[in-house]
Motif scaffolding. Sequence first.
Motif, PDB file in Angstrom:
ATOM      1  N   MET A   1      38.880  14.754  29.688  1.00  0.00           N
ATOM      2  CA  MET A   1      37.608  15.111  30.296  1.00  0.00           C
ATOM      3  C   MET A   1      36.528  15.160  29.219  1.00  0.00           C
ATOM      4  O   MET A   1      36.748  15.685  28.135  1.00  0.00           O
ATOM      5  CB  MET A   1      37.743  16.479  30.959  1.00  0.00           C
ATOM      6  N   SER A   2      35.366  14.622  29.554  1.00  0.00           N
ATOM      7  CA  SER A   2      34.295  14.593  28.551  1.00  0.00           C
ATOM      8  C   SER A   2      33.669  15.980  28.391  1.00  0.00           C
ATOM      9  O   SER A   2      33.680  16.796  29.300  1.00  0.00           O
ATOM     10  CB  SER A   2      33.221  13.576  28.951  1.00  0.00           C
ATOM     11  N   GLN A   3      33.147  16.200  27.206  1.00  0.00           N
ATOM     12  CA  GLN A   3      32.485  17.471  26.931  1.00  0.00           C
ATOM     13  C   GLN A   3      31.137  17.490  27.636  1.00  0.00           C
ATOM     14  O   GLN A   3      30.447  16.484  27.722  1.00  0.00           O
ATOM     15  CB  GLN A   3      32.320  17.641  25.431  1.00  0.00           C
ATOM     16  N   LYS A   4      30.748  18.674  28.130  1.00  0.00           N
ATOM     17  CA  LYS A   4      29.494  18.846  28.844  1.00  0.00           C
ATOM     18  C   LYS A   4      28.421  19.390  27.905  1.00  0.00           C
ATOM     19  O   LYS A   4      28.641  20.382  27.225  1.00  0.00           O
ATOM     20  CB  LYS A   4      29.645  19.836  29.999  1.00  0.00           C
ATOM     21  N   ILE A   5      27.283  18.719  27.927  1.00  0.00           N
ATOM     22  CA  ILE A   5      26.125  19.161  27.158  1.00  0.00           C
ATOM     23  C   ILE A   5      25.024  19.532  28.145  1.00  0.00           C
ATOM     24  O   ILE A   5      24.669  18.725  29.011  1.00  0.00           O
ATOM     25  CB  ILE A   5      25.614  18.049  26.214  1.00  0.00           C
ATOM     26  N   LEU A   6      24.487  20.731  28.014  1.00  0.00           N
ATOM     27  CA  LEU A   6      23.349  21.156  28.827  1.00  0.00           C
ATOM     28  C   LEU A   6      22.086  20.908  28.029  1.00  0.00           C
ATOM     29  O   LEU A   6      21.936  21.426  26.923  1.00  0.00           O
ATOM     30  CB  LEU A   6      23.482  22.641  29.180  1.00  0.00           C
ATOM     31  N   VAL A   7      21.188  20.102  28.595  1.00  0.00           N
ATOM     32  CA  VAL A   7      19.902  19.817  27.956  1.00  0.00           C
ATOM     33  C   VAL A   7      18.832  20.603  28.705  1.00  0.00           C
ATOM     34  O   VAL A   7      18.623  20.392  29.904  1.00  0.00           O
ATOM     35  CB  VAL A   7      19.572  18.303  27.976  1.00  0.00           C
ATOM     36  N   ILE A   8      18.170  21.515  28.000  1.00  0.00           N
ATOM     37  CA  ILE A   8      17.071  22.302  28.576  1.00  0.00           C
ATOM     38  C   ILE A   8      15.793  21.780  27.940  1.00  0.00           C
ATOM     39  O   ILE A   8      15.507  22.053  26.774  1.00  0.00           O
ATOM     40  CB  ILE A   8      17.271  23.812  28.331  1.00  0.00           C
ATOM     41  N   GLU A   9      15.050  20.995  28.715  1.00  0.00           N
ATOM     42  CA  GLU A   9      13.899  20.236  28.194  1.00  0.00           C
ATOM     43  C   GLU A   9      12.932  19.996  29.336  1.00  0.00           C
ATOM     44  O   GLU A   9      13.329  19.487  30.387  1.00  0.00           O
ATOM     45  CB  GLU A   9      14.417  18.902  27.623  1.00  0.00           C
ATOM     46  N   ASP A  10      11.654  20.350  29.150  1.00  0.00           N
ATOM     47  CA  ASP A  10      10.679  20.183  30.224  1.00  0.00           C
ATOM     48  C   ASP A  10       9.950  18.840  30.190  1.00  0.00           C
ATOM     49  O   ASP A  10       9.314  18.469  31.161  1.00  0.00           O
ATOM     50  CB  ASP A  10       9.666  21.332  30.226  1.00  0.00           C
ATOM     51  N   PRO A  12       9.922  15.043  30.675  1.00  0.00           N
ATOM     52  CA  PRO A  12      10.811  14.068  31.313  1.00  0.00           C
ATOM     53  C   PRO A  12      11.233  12.914  30.396  1.00  0.00           C
ATOM     54  O   PRO A  12      12.371  12.447  30.478  1.00  0.00           O
ATOM     55  CB  PRO A  12      10.003  13.545  32.500  1.00  0.00           C
ATOM     56  N   VAL A  13      10.344  12.473  29.510  1.00  0.00           N
ATOM     57  CA  VAL A  13      10.687  11.374  28.604  1.00  0.00           C
ATOM     58  C   VAL A  13      11.756  11.824  27.604  1.00  0.00           C
ATOM     59  O   VAL A  13      12.749  11.119  27.366  1.00  0.00           O
ATOM     60  CB  VAL A  13       9.420  10.848  27.875  1.00  0.00           C
ATOM     61  N   ASN A  14      11.570  13.001  27.028  1.00  0.00           N
ATOM     62  CA  ASN A  14      12.564  13.540  26.092  1.00  0.00           C
ATOM     63  C   ASN A  14      13.895  13.811  26.789  1.00  0.00           C
ATOM     64  O   ASN A  14      14.965  13.579  26.221  1.00  0.00           O
ATOM     65  CB  ASN A  14      12.053  14.818  25.431  1.00  0.00           C
ATOM     66  N   MET A  15      13.827  14.312  28.033  1.00  0.00           N
ATOM     67  CA  MET A  15      15.040  14.579  28.803  1.00  0.00           C
ATOM     68  C   MET A  15      15.810  13.277  29.031  1.00  0.00           C
ATOM     69  O   MET A  15      17.027  13.217  28.832  1.00  0.00           O
ATOM     70  CB  MET A  15      14.695  15.231  30.145  1.00  0.00           C
ATOM     71  N   GLU A  16      15.092  12.233  29.448  1.00  0.00           N
ATOM     72  CA  GLU A  16      15.749  10.952  29.720  1.00  0.00           C
ATOM     73  C   GLU A  16      16.359  10.364  28.456  1.00  0.00           C
ATOM     74  O   GLU A  16      17.498   9.877  28.477  1.00  0.00           O
ATOM     75  CB  GLU A  16      14.751   9.968  30.342  1.00  0.00           C
ATOM     76  N   LEU A  17      15.633  10.419  27.345  1.00  0.00           N
ATOM     77  CA  LEU A  17      16.147   9.879  26.088  1.00  0.00           C
ATOM     78  C   LEU A  17      17.409  10.624  25.645  1.00  0.00           C
ATOM     79  O   LEU A  17      18.431  10.002  25.336  1.00  0.00           O
ATOM     80  CB  LEU A  17      15.080   9.958  24.992  1.00  0.00           C
ATOM     81  N   ALA A  18      17.364  11.944  25.625  1.00  0.00           N
ATOM     82  CA  ALA A  18      18.525  12.727  25.210  1.00  0.00           C
ATOM     83  C   ALA A  18      19.708  12.475  26.145  1.00  0.00           C
ATOM     84  O   ALA A  18      20.842  12.277  25.693  1.00  0.00           O
ATOM     85  CB  ALA A  18      18.179  14.219  25.171  1.00  0.00           C
ATOM     86  N   GLY A  28      29.255  14.337  29.209  1.00  0.00           N
ATOM     87  CA  GLY A  28      28.685  14.670  30.500  1.00  0.00           C
ATOM     88  C   GLY A  28      27.421  15.463  30.238  1.00  0.00           C
ATOM     89  O   GLY A  28      27.367  16.254  29.289  1.00  0.00           O
ATOM     90  N   VAL A  29      26.379  15.248  31.038  1.00  0.00           N
ATOM     91  CA  VAL A  29      25.096  15.902  30.780  1.00  0.00           C
ATOM     92  C   VAL A  29      24.645  16.705  31.993  1.00  0.00           C
ATOM     93  O   VAL A  29      24.661  16.214  33.121  1.00  0.00           O
ATOM     94  CB  VAL A  29      24.004  14.862  30.407  1.00  0.00           C
ATOM     95  N   LEU A  30      24.263  17.938  31.734  1.00  0.00           N
ATOM     96  CA  LEU A  30      23.620  18.797  32.716  1.00  0.00           C
ATOM     97  C   LEU A  30      22.165  18.921  32.297  1.00  0.00           C
ATOM     98  O   LEU A  30      21.871  18.969  31.099  1.00  0.00           O
ATOM     99  CB  LEU A  30      24.267  20.187  32.720  1.00  0.00           C
ATOM    100  N   GLN A  31      21.246  18.999  33.269  1.00  0.00           N
ATOM    101  CA  GLN A  31      19.819  19.027  32.940  1.00  0.00           C
ATOM    102  C   GLN A  31      19.131  20.233  33.571  1.00  0.00           C
ATOM    103  O   GLN A  31      19.411  20.579  34.713  1.00  0.00           O
ATOM    104  CB  GLN A  31      19.125  17.765  33.459  1.00  0.00           C
ATOM    105  N   ALA A  32      18.219  20.816  32.811  1.00  0.00           N
ATOM    106  CA  ALA A  32      17.363  21.886  33.322  1.00  0.00           C
ATOM    107  C   ALA A  32      15.984  21.724  32.696  1.00  0.00           C
ATOM    108  O   ALA A  32      15.872  21.417  31.508  1.00  0.00           O
ATOM    109  CB  ALA A  32      17.938  23.252  32.988  1.00  0.00           C
ATOM    110  N   TYR A 102      19.472  22.866  14.478  1.00  0.00           N
ATOM    111  CA  TYR A 102      18.048  22.622  14.682  1.00  0.00           C
ATOM    112  C   TYR A 102      17.820  21.124  14.511  1.00  0.00           C
ATOM    113  O   TYR A 102      18.202  20.552  13.492  1.00  0.00           O
ATOM    114  CB  TYR A 102      17.279  23.421  13.633  1.00  0.00           C
ATOM    115  N   ILE A 103      17.224  20.493  15.515  1.00  0.00           N
ATOM    116  CA  ILE A 103      16.883  19.066  15.431  1.00  0.00           C
ATOM    117  C   ILE A 103      15.406  18.923  15.766  1.00  0.00           C
ATOM    118  O   ILE A 103      14.967  19.322  16.847  1.00  0.00           O
ATOM    119  CB  ILE A 103      17.724  18.216  16.402  1.00  0.00           C
ATOM    120  N   ALA A 104      14.640  18.370  14.824  1.00  0.00           N
ATOM    121  CA  ALA A 104      13.208  18.151  15.052  1.00  0.00           C
ATOM    122  C   ALA A 104      13.007  16.852  15.832  1.00  0.00           C
ATOM    123  O   ALA A 104      13.731  15.883  15.634  1.00  0.00           O
ATOM    124  CB  ALA A 104      12.466  18.091  13.725  1.00  0.00           C
ATOM    125  N   LYS A 105      12.048  16.864  16.757  1.00  0.00           N
ATOM    126  CA  LYS A 105      11.677  15.661  17.499  1.00  0.00           C
ATOM    127  C   LYS A 105      10.478  15.032  16.801  1.00  0.00           C
ATOM    128  O   LYS A 105       9.665  15.764  16.256  1.00  0.00           O
ATOM    129  CB  LYS A 105      11.271  16.006  18.940  1.00  0.00           C
TER     130      LYS A 105
END
Length: 126
Positions: A1-10, A12-18, A28-32, A102-105
Amino acid sequence: MSQKILVIEDNPVNMELATDLLEVAGFGVLQAASAEDGMALARAEMPDLILMDLSLPGMDGLTATRLLRSEAATTQIPIVVLTANAMKGDEERAHAAGAVGYIAKPFDTRRFAGHIHAFLEAGDAS
């Protein structure tokens, strides 16, 4: 089973890229789009790692990180801060709030998945 990553990002472009980069790497990706929604998802889904934007509508990412760290159910989930507003002291504040990384955009798309793997491996060692 793949590991789940929750991306909390408002953003939409950054959310889609990540999301795209993580899915290509086999996660696996969860989004908020808000800290509140992300915290609810974290409690319900128990992801393997959370990527937390600092600048969110309503509650900011540092506050959400501190709250997730204070709850018994979510305290062990590694949280990595993502931010475009990298200011002097932000990384220290992120670590003080309980973030493991910490990852800078804008982030390096070629190295992004490798950074996530490294944070997950570091979490497994603890």
